[in-house]
Design an enzyme around this catalytic site. Structure first.
Site, PDB file in Angstrom:
ATOM      1  N   ASP A   7     105.952  26.420  46.343  1.00 21.04           N
ATOM      2  CA  ASP A   7     107.018  25.464  46.616  1.00 21.04           C
ATOM      3  C   ASP A   7     108.156  25.670  45.623  1.00 21.04           C
ATOM      4  O   ASP A   7     107.913  25.825  44.417  1.00 21.04           O
ATOM      5  CB  ASP A   7     106.494  24.030  46.489  1.00 21.04           C
ATOM      6  CG  ASP A   7     106.482  23.290  47.816  1.00 21.04           C
ATOM      7  OD1 ASP A   7     107.577  22.983  48.289  1.00 21.04           O
ATOM      8  OD2 ASP A   7     105.394  23.038  48.356  1.00 21.04           O
ATOM      9  N   ASP A  10     111.977  23.370  49.176  1.00 20.36           N
ATOM     10  CA  ASP A  10     111.999  21.919  49.356  1.00 20.36           C
ATOM     11  C   ASP A  10     113.443  21.411  49.498  1.00 20.36           C
ATOM     12  O   ASP A  10     114.353  21.897  48.831  1.00 20.36           O
ATOM     13  CB  ASP A  10     111.333  21.278  48.130  1.00 20.36           C
ATOM     14  CG  ASP A  10     111.131  19.794  48.239  1.00 20.36           C
ATOM     15  OD1 ASP A  10     110.367  19.370  49.117  1.00 20.36           O
ATOM     16  OD2 ASP A  10     111.727  19.065  47.432  1.00 20.36           O
ATOM     17  N   GLU A  34     112.883  23.406  54.034  1.00 26.24           N
ATOM     18  CA  GLU A  34     112.673  22.050  54.553  1.00 26.24           C
ATOM     19  C   GLU A  34     114.053  21.489  54.906  1.00 26.24           C
ATOM     20  O   GLU A  34     114.811  21.077  54.040  1.00 26.24           O
ATOM     21  CB  GLU A  34     111.994  21.179  53.498  1.00 26.24           C
ATOM     22  CG  GLU A  34     111.727  19.768  53.993  1.00 26.24           C
ATOM     23  CD  GLU A  34     111.293  18.823  52.895  1.00 26.24           C
ATOM     24  OE1 GLU A  34     110.561  17.863  53.205  1.00 26.24           O
ATOM     25  OE2 GLU A  34     111.679  19.026  51.726  1.00 26.24           O
ATOM     26  N   HIS A  84     101.978  17.819  54.321  1.00 29.66           N
ATOM     27  CA  HIS A  84     101.598  16.848  53.290  1.00 29.66           C
ATOM     28  C   HIS A  84     102.378  15.546  53.376  1.00 29.66           C
ATOM     29  O   HIS A  84     102.059  14.590  52.657  1.00 29.66           O
ATOM     30  CB  HIS A  84     101.824  17.469  51.912  1.00 29.66           C
ATOM     31  CG  HIS A  84     103.256  17.812  51.647  1.00 29.66           C
ATOM     32  ND1 HIS A  84     103.912  18.814  52.342  1.00 29.66           N
ATOM     33  CD2 HIS A  84     104.169  17.283  50.813  1.00 29.66           C
ATOM     34  CE1 HIS A  84     105.157  18.881  51.928  1.00 29.66           C
ATOM     35  NE2 HIS A  84     105.342  17.965  51.012  1.00 29.66           N
ATOM     36  N   ASP A  85     103.395  15.486  54.225  1.00 33.51           N
ATOM     37  CA  ASP A  85     104.275  14.318  54.299  1.00 33.51           C
ATOM     38  C   ASP A  85     104.075  13.481  55.554  1.00 33.51           C
ATOM     39  O   ASP A  85     104.903  12.609  55.842  1.00 33.51           O
ATOM     40  CB  ASP A  85     105.744  14.769  54.249  1.00 33.51           C
ATOM     41  CG  ASP A  85     106.219  15.085  52.839  1.00 33.51           C
ATOM     42  OD1 ASP A  85     105.601  14.586  51.886  1.00 33.51           O
ATOM     43  OD2 ASP A  85     107.200  15.832  52.694  1.00 33.51           O
TER      44      ASP A  85
END
Length: 584
Positions: free
Chosen positions: A107, A214, A278, A355-356
């Site tokens: 990440d 990210d 993202e 994960h969100d």
């Protein structure tokens, strides 16, 4: 079925055909019993990961962090959070992935740091510190009564405002997320160079194969910081993403990142390193293509989140105020992002978990005991045959589901969940929104980030085999029934089905990975049928999103490739069944 001419044959490159597997290190495997997953735990499961048939491991943040936002608040890019291990452990993981024919990406979290990062500590030390301008500092405003007010009226992602007062230097700093996550100022060239050295080159030099980037479209803000229009008259803070998403210099910054850093590295086997961004709050294909067009040399691909936004309320403030949706709405989302690359040099991604978000079985099908396995297999088939690069999230391959609805808010750990809950309590208690607590709790039970962060269910021993100690987050009550060990022994399990589908995806990559998409039944509320075409090759995908048997049309010239039930019944789709037919 007539052959389809593909208007644009996409250039083939390794990451387009790859399947990525996301690991959330806190929740994957704990090797030492301290309740936190760790990198040695991941190393102990490398053979399992490789056995899935995935090509790339994406490791969520394992950097030094106070863990206010589970590692997305980084205090040192060049150090590993001690409960996860060491930099040496990451180097072992890089080698282990490569030895098993897999790549590893990390990440890249560079919109913000932790307020404990040495850069921010210097920046807040005085107004004339050389790093003061590495973050956004602004003076207070005052109303007619002389009350101090923040520089703007922006609402943050995590509820509350985006500005926090610093008593020491008597100014506010900007944070789009939690107050412990101050935003970096990409306008400052020295800051950008430090980001490239510390967060990128440091790890690329150790042999990683790329990054998941990210919050990639938030680096460029409108730095005059105008107030947001008032759309919620009950609140001072207002949604204001138009002032920090896709800003005036964003493409310049990403081109620089690519040209100055990424383009100078290659993977362990000599291929180009990969980036997946993202990309939130970018609803128009034209806007997305600016980031992923090969000729622009910015990002290889991005996550566009319309599919995971199904059921979310309107705007930041209503994210967890659940809004019911119908299957035709999902179909249009899939169609939009499956077709937007046709005739272009861009690329797309395929996913429905990370994960969100809540677990896909619980959100998009049924997690009732009699349906959860069938639902997991149907959703697996739905994903694996879509065009683009496939991303799976840990536990998805065994059909993990959301936390039980009986769990209280006390079991939820995520900063966003708790902030939204605290806000709901306040708004209900002060009479602003008398029913908000119940609505927000329902939304959290379905969509909270916490569900994806429950410990991985390895076996039927204590805590699902995740840890011999007390896990940082409670293990799901159903780990004795849903776990990897049991499914590895069962040739009809969700896990076995995923492995089979990933093999079929590679075998039929022309039509599954690169094929054009055609939606067949746009308005039907119970079934989702689409076709894929690549030159003379075609596939037809039929999915039943209900608990009832559905009647389907006959199809000529095609043979059944796979059914999520194993045995298909002619002319009908069984409850939560998916099938694929091919013409070759």
């Amino acid at each position: 079925m007539a052959p389809h001419a593909d208007p644009f044959l996409h250039n083939r490159i390794w990451w387009k055909e790859a399947t990525f597997y996301q690991i959330y290190p806190a929740s994957f495997c704990d090797s030492n019993g301290d309740g936190w997953g760790d990198i040695p735990g991941i190393l102990s499961k490398i053979a399992y990961i490789a056995s899935l048939g995935v090509d790339v491991v994406w490791l969520s943040p394992m950097f030094e962090s106070p863990q206010k936002d589970m590692g997305y608040d980084i205090s040192d890019y060049e150090t590993v959070y001690a409960p996860y291990g060491t930099v040496g452990d990451v180097e072992k993981l890089i080698k282990a992935c490569h030895d098993h024919g897999m790549k590893l990406i990390l990440d890249l979290v560079v919109n913000h740091t932790s307020d404990q990062h040495k850069w921010f500590q210097e920046s807040r030390s005085s107004r004339d510190n050389p790093k003061r301008d590495w973050y956004f500092w602004r003076p207070a405003r005052y109303d007619e009564q002389g009350n101090r007010r923040p520089p703007t009226n922006y609402r943050s992602y995590f509820a509350g405002g985006t500005w926090t007062w610093d008593e020491h230097t008597q100014e506010y700093y900007l944070h789009l997320y939690d107050e412990s996550q101050p935003d970096l100022n990409w306008e400052n060239e020295d800051c950008r160079k430090a980001i490239y050295d510390s967060s990128m080159r440091f790890w690329l030099d150790k042999g990683i194969d790329g990054f998941r980037v990210d919050t990639v479209n938030k680096y460029s803000k409108h730095v005059n910081f105008p107030d947001a229009p008032i759309t919620d008259r009950k609140s001072f803070i207002q949604p204001a993403a138009q002032f920090w998403c896709n800003g005036p210099r964003i493409h310049e910054f990403i081109k620089e990142m690519n040209g100055d850093v990424l383009a100078k590295y290659s993977t362990y086997d000599g291929q180009p390193v990969v980036t997946v961004g993202e990309l939130s709050l970018t609803p128009d294909p034209e806007g997305v293509l600016r980031y992923v067009s090969a000729r622009e040399k910015e990002l290889d691909m991005v996550f566009q989140f319309d599919i995971t936004h199904l059921g979310q309320g309107n705007g930041f403030q209503d994210k967890y105020d659940f809004t019911p949706w119908e299957l035709p709405e999902m179909k249009q989302v899939v169609k939009k992002w499956q077709t937007f690359i046709e005739g272009t040099d861009g690329w797309t991604t395929v996913f429905n978990e990370n994960h969100d978000n809540g677990r896909s079985v619980s959100r998009f099908a049924s997690d009732a005991p009699e349906w959860r396995e069938k639902s997991a297999k149907m959703l697996a088939l739905w994903l694996v045959v879509q065009t683009g690069t496939l991303f799976l999230y840990q536990g998805q391959e065994i059909g993990m589901i959301n936390a039980p609805k009986e769990w209280s808010i006390g079991e939820y750990k995520d900063v966003e969940s708790l902030n939204f809950w605290d806000e709901a309590v306040r708004l209900e208690n002060d009479g602003t929104d008398p029913t908000r607590k119940g609505r927000i709790m329902r939304g959290l039970q379905l969509m909270a980030r916490d569900h994806a962060r429950l410990p991985f269910q390895w076996n039927d021993t204590k805590n699902g085999g995740f840890s011999t100690g007390k896990p940082w987050m409670r293990a799901h009550d159903l780990y004795p029934e849903i776990n990897a060990e049991a499914q590895e022994r069962d040739t009809h399990s969700v896990l076995s089905f995923y492995k089979r589908l990933l093999r079929l995806r590679k075998e039929h990559r022309d039509v599954f990975v690169y094929g054009s998409f055609e939606l067949v039944d746009e308005e039907k509320a119970n079934t989702f049928v689409f076709e894929k075409h690549y030159q003379e090759k075609s596939a037809r995908v039929e999915l039943n999103f209900t608990k009832e048997v559905q009647i389907l049309e006959e199809r000529e010239g095609m043979k059944l490739l796979v059914s999520s039930y194993g045995k298909a019944k002619e002319g009908v789709l069984q409850p939560f069944e998916g099938r694929v037919f091919v013409n070759y």
